[in-house]
Design a protein around this motif. Structure first.
Motif, PDB file in Angstrom:
ATOM      1  N   SER A  61       0.817  -1.219   0.000  1.00  0.00           N
ATOM      2  CA  SER A  61       0.000   0.000   0.000  1.00  0.00           C
ATOM      3  C   SER A  61       0.849   1.266   0.000  1.00  0.00           C
ATOM      4  N   ARG A  62       2.100   1.160   0.433  1.00  0.00           N
ATOM      5  CA  ARG A  62       2.932   2.362   0.514  1.00  0.00           C
ATOM      6  C   ARG A  62       3.164   2.995  -0.850  1.00  0.00           C
ATOM      7  N   TYR A  63       3.038   2.199  -1.914  1.00  0.00           N
ATOM      8  CA  TYR A  63       3.229   2.750  -3.249  1.00  0.00           C
ATOM      9  C   TYR A  63       2.037   3.601  -3.690  1.00  0.00           C
ATOM     10  N   LEU A  64       0.960   3.570  -2.933  1.00  0.00           N
ATOM     11  CA  LEU A  64      -0.194   4.408  -3.234  1.00  0.00           C
ATOM     12  C   LEU A  64      -0.122   5.754  -2.523  1.00  0.00           C
ATOM     13  N   ARG A  70      -0.627   6.835 -12.934  1.00  0.00           N
ATOM     14  CA  ARG A  70      -0.657   7.757 -11.800  1.00  0.00           C
ATOM     15  C   ARG A  70      -1.092   7.078 -10.510  1.00  0.00           C
ATOM     16  N   THR A  71      -1.704   5.899 -10.601  1.00  0.00           N
ATOM     17  CA  THR A  71      -2.192   5.206  -9.407  1.00  0.00           C
ATOM     18  C   THR A  71      -1.207   4.158  -8.923  1.00  0.00           C
ATOM     19  N   CYS A  72      -0.816   3.258  -9.822  1.00  0.00           N
ATOM     20  CA  CYS A  72       0.127   2.192  -9.486  1.00  0.00           C
ATOM     21  C   CYS A  72       1.408   2.456 -10.277  1.00  0.00           C
ATOM     22  N   PRO A  73       2.336   3.212  -9.713  1.00  0.00           N
ATOM     23  CA  PRO A  73       3.480   3.713 -10.476  1.00  0.00           C
ATOM     24  C   PRO A  73       4.400   2.595 -10.942  1.00  0.00           C
ATOM     25  N   PRO A  74       5.129   2.817 -12.026  1.00  0.00           N
ATOM     26  CA  PRO A  74       6.028   1.774 -12.531  1.00  0.00           C
ATOM     27  C   PRO A  74       7.081   1.359 -11.510  1.00  0.00           C
ATOM     28  N   GLU A  75       7.431   2.245 -10.594  1.00  0.00           N
ATOM     29  CA  GLU A  75       8.391   1.870  -9.546  1.00  0.00           C
ATOM     30  C   GLU A  75       7.876   0.699  -8.714  1.00  0.00           C
ATOM     31  N   ALA A  76       6.564   0.636  -8.506  1.00  0.00           N
ATOM     32  CA  ALA A  76       5.985  -0.469  -7.752  1.00  0.00           C
ATOM     33  C   ALA A  76       6.139  -1.782  -8.516  1.00  0.00           C
ATOM     34  N   SER A  77       5.904  -1.735  -9.819  1.00  0.00           N
ATOM     35  CA  SER A  77       6.072  -2.938 -10.631  1.00  0.00           C
ATOM     36  C   SER A  77       7.533  -3.360 -10.692  1.00  0.00           C
ATOM     37  N   GLN A  78       8.428  -2.385 -10.751  1.00  0.00           N
ATOM     38  CA  GLN A  78       9.855  -2.704 -10.740  1.00  0.00           C
ATOM     39  C   GLN A  78      10.239  -3.410  -9.440  1.00  0.00           C
ATOM     40  N   ALA A  79       9.672  -2.965  -8.320  1.00  0.00           N
ATOM     41  CA  ALA A  79       9.961  -3.611  -7.036  1.00  0.00           C
ATOM     42  C   ALA A  79       9.404  -5.026  -7.005  1.00  0.00           C
ATOM     43  N   THR A  80       8.217  -5.218  -7.570  1.00  0.00           N
ATOM     44  CA  THR A  80       7.641  -6.562  -7.630  1.00  0.00           C
ATOM     45  C   THR A  80       8.535  -7.482  -8.443  1.00  0.00           C
ATOM     46  N   VAL A  84     -19.388  -3.092  -2.229  1.00  0.00           N
ATOM     47  CA  VAL A  84     -17.992  -3.522  -2.166  1.00  0.00           C
ATOM     48  C   VAL A  84     -17.069  -2.319  -2.259  1.00  0.00           C
ATOM     49  N   LEU A  85     -17.341  -1.405  -3.192  1.00  0.00           N
ATOM     50  CA  LEU A  85     -16.507  -0.207  -3.306  1.00  0.00           C
ATOM     51  C   LEU A  85     -16.532   0.597  -2.010  1.00  0.00           C
ATOM     52  N   ARG A  86     -17.711   0.763  -1.441  1.00  0.00           N
ATOM     53  CA  ARG A  86     -17.837   1.550  -0.217  1.00  0.00           C
ATOM     54  C   ARG A  86     -17.013   0.947   0.920  1.00  0.00           C
ATOM     55  N   LYS A  87     -17.085  -0.373   1.063  1.00  0.00           N
ATOM     56  CA  LYS A  87     -16.339  -1.045   2.133  1.00  0.00           C
ATOM     57  C   LYS A  87     -14.834  -0.901   1.936  1.00  0.00           C
ATOM     58  N   PHE A  88     -14.344  -1.151   0.719  1.00  0.00           N
ATOM     59  CA  PHE A  88     -12.903  -1.111   0.486  1.00  0.00           C
ATOM     60  C   PHE A  88     -12.373   0.321   0.505  1.00  0.00           C
ATOM     61  N   SER A  89     -13.169   1.270   0.044  1.00  0.00           N
ATOM     62  CA  SER A  89     -12.754   2.663   0.096  1.00  0.00           C
ATOM     63  C   SER A  89     -12.508   3.095   1.535  1.00  0.00           C
ATOM     64  N   ALA A  90     -13.388   2.693   2.421  1.00  0.00           N
ATOM     65  CA  ALA A  90     -13.242   3.062   3.829  1.00  0.00           C
ATOM     66  C   ALA A  90     -12.074   2.347   4.493  1.00  0.00           C
ATOM     67  N   ALA A  91     -11.664   1.212   3.928  1.00  0.00           N
ATOM     68  CA  ALA A  91     -10.609   0.405   4.550  1.00  0.00           C
ATOM     69  C   ALA A  91      -9.273   0.505   3.827  1.00  0.00           C
ATOM     70  N   GLY A  92      -9.122   1.499   2.962  1.00  0.00           N
ATOM     71  CA  GLY A  92      -7.841   1.669   2.276  1.00  0.00           C
ATOM     72  C   GLY A  92      -7.571   0.622   1.217  1.00  0.00           C
ATOM     73  N   TYR A  93      -8.631   0.067   0.628  1.00  0.00           N
ATOM     74  CA  TYR A  93      -8.547  -0.846  -0.509  1.00  0.00           C
ATOM     75  C   TYR A  93      -7.869  -2.175  -0.208  1.00  0.00           C
ATOM     76  N   GLY A  94      -7.983  -2.645   1.011  1.00  0.00           N
ATOM     77  CA  GLY A  94      -7.696  -4.049   1.257  1.00  0.00           C
ATOM     78  C   GLY A  94      -6.370  -4.400   1.875  1.00  0.00           C
ATOM     79  N   GLY A  95      -5.549  -3.433   2.227  1.00  0.00           N
ATOM     80  CA  GLY A  95      -4.304  -3.755   2.915  1.00  0.00           C
ATOM     81  C   GLY A  95      -3.357  -4.599   2.086  1.00  0.00           C
ATOM     82  N   ILE A  96      -2.823  -4.016   1.024  1.00  0.00           N
ATOM     83  CA  ILE A  96      -1.940  -4.755   0.119  1.00  0.00           C
ATOM     84  C   ILE A  96      -0.541  -4.792   0.725  1.00  0.00           C
TER      85      ILE A  96
END
Length: 286
Positions: A129-132, A236-246, A202-214
């Motif tokens: 989640s830190r990449y968000l 702009r949401t899931c930056p390429p740096e996150a994919s590079q780390a994966t 489902v959107l309402r629940k995950f929005s309130a919970a930070g989208y699921g704790g990735i």
């Protein structure tokens, strides 16, 4: 293009099956949370020369049963559902493709059930989640200004969305954010082709919970099957740096960055997208 309701124990999940039955299945996981398989429209259909597409509506979403208990609407459970879907299909050799939130689910499954899938494609996701955290700052520089304010208001409404019509409006308002060019002329066509049955609860629940704790970054070394990691250079949401780390954390993973795409490379660079994914699947599933 038959659609099946697959019984996975505590609920039933809807799957749109496309392609020859003799080919290995590719279980396709949509974004959101709260979207459904129509997110992909027919953009992935050319892959049916290599795999049988299993376009899944995840738990409590799309045409899947909506009565799945709310305490099971979790990232770990949706990841566990992937293997249950494969078993319901009688598929011992299968691959997984996840986009956006579906990428979180695919990565969760690959790290929690190493080797269960023969291969995984993680498209425009993050391992933590830190990449968000950088998303709000990117919004402050998003142009044009009228779209910036549109996206800002739309995000604020996610936590209170109640109807499918409101969810559809939110998707329409946010989609320019997800394309490298916010005025991309293909946006209206994509919106029309990808309209589905939305799950505001489902959107309402995950929005309130930070989208699921990735939080899979510390477990990436456990992945035991081939993985292709895809990113858009201008996501702009899931930056390429996150994919590079994966890709750096997964043994033997392949990384491909679409240089002219944002969050939607299968729409923005469809020919390159299909070529890269097809080549990976042919190699991984042979």
């Amino acid at each position: 293009m038959p659609t099946q309701l697959l019984n996975i124990g505590d609920t039933r999940l809807s799957a749109d099956l496309r392609g020859p039955e003799h080919l290995p299945p590719l279980i396709v996981l949509h974004g959101g949370p709260g979207l459904d398989h129509h997110e992909f429209a027919d953009y992935l259909d050319p892959l049916t020369d290599t795999v049988r597409l299993v376009l899944l509506d995840m738990r409590a979403q799309g045409e899947s049963d909506r009565n799945a208990p709310e305490d099971t609407w979790t990232l770990p459970q949706m990841a566990a559902d992937v293997g249950a879907v494969a078993r319901a299909l009688g598929a011992e050799n299968y691959a997984v493709f996840g986009h956006s939130y579906g990428a979180f689910v695919a990565l969760q499954q690959a790290t929690s059930e190493p080797g269960a899938a023969a291969a995984s494609v993680v498209c425009c996701g993050v391992p933590s989640s830190r990449y968000l955290d950088g998303v709000p700052a990117k919004l402050e520089t998003f142009e044009p200004l009228e779209l910036r304010e549109q996206v800002r208001a739309s995000w604020a409404s996610e936590a209170s969305v109640m109807t499918e019509a409101d969810f559809a409006r939110i998707m329409d308002e946010q989609m320019p954010w997800h394309f490298a060019d916010p005025r991309d002329p293909r946006l209206p066509e994509y919106t029309r082709r990808s309209a589905g049955r939305y799950a505001p609860d489902v959107l309402r629940k995950f929005s309130a919970a930070g989208y699921g704790g990735i939080e899979a970054e510390g477990r990436l070394g456990r992945v035991a099957a081939p993985m292709l990691v895809l990113a858009g250079r201008h996501d702009r949401t899931c930056p390429p740096e996150a994919s590079q780390a994966t890709a750096a954390g997964v043994p033997g993973a392949q990384l491909h960055v679409f240089e002219e795409s944002g969050h939607m490379p299968f729409v923005e660079q469809p020919d390159e997208f299909l070529r890269v994914v097809r080549e990976f699947l042919k190699s991984a599933l042979k």
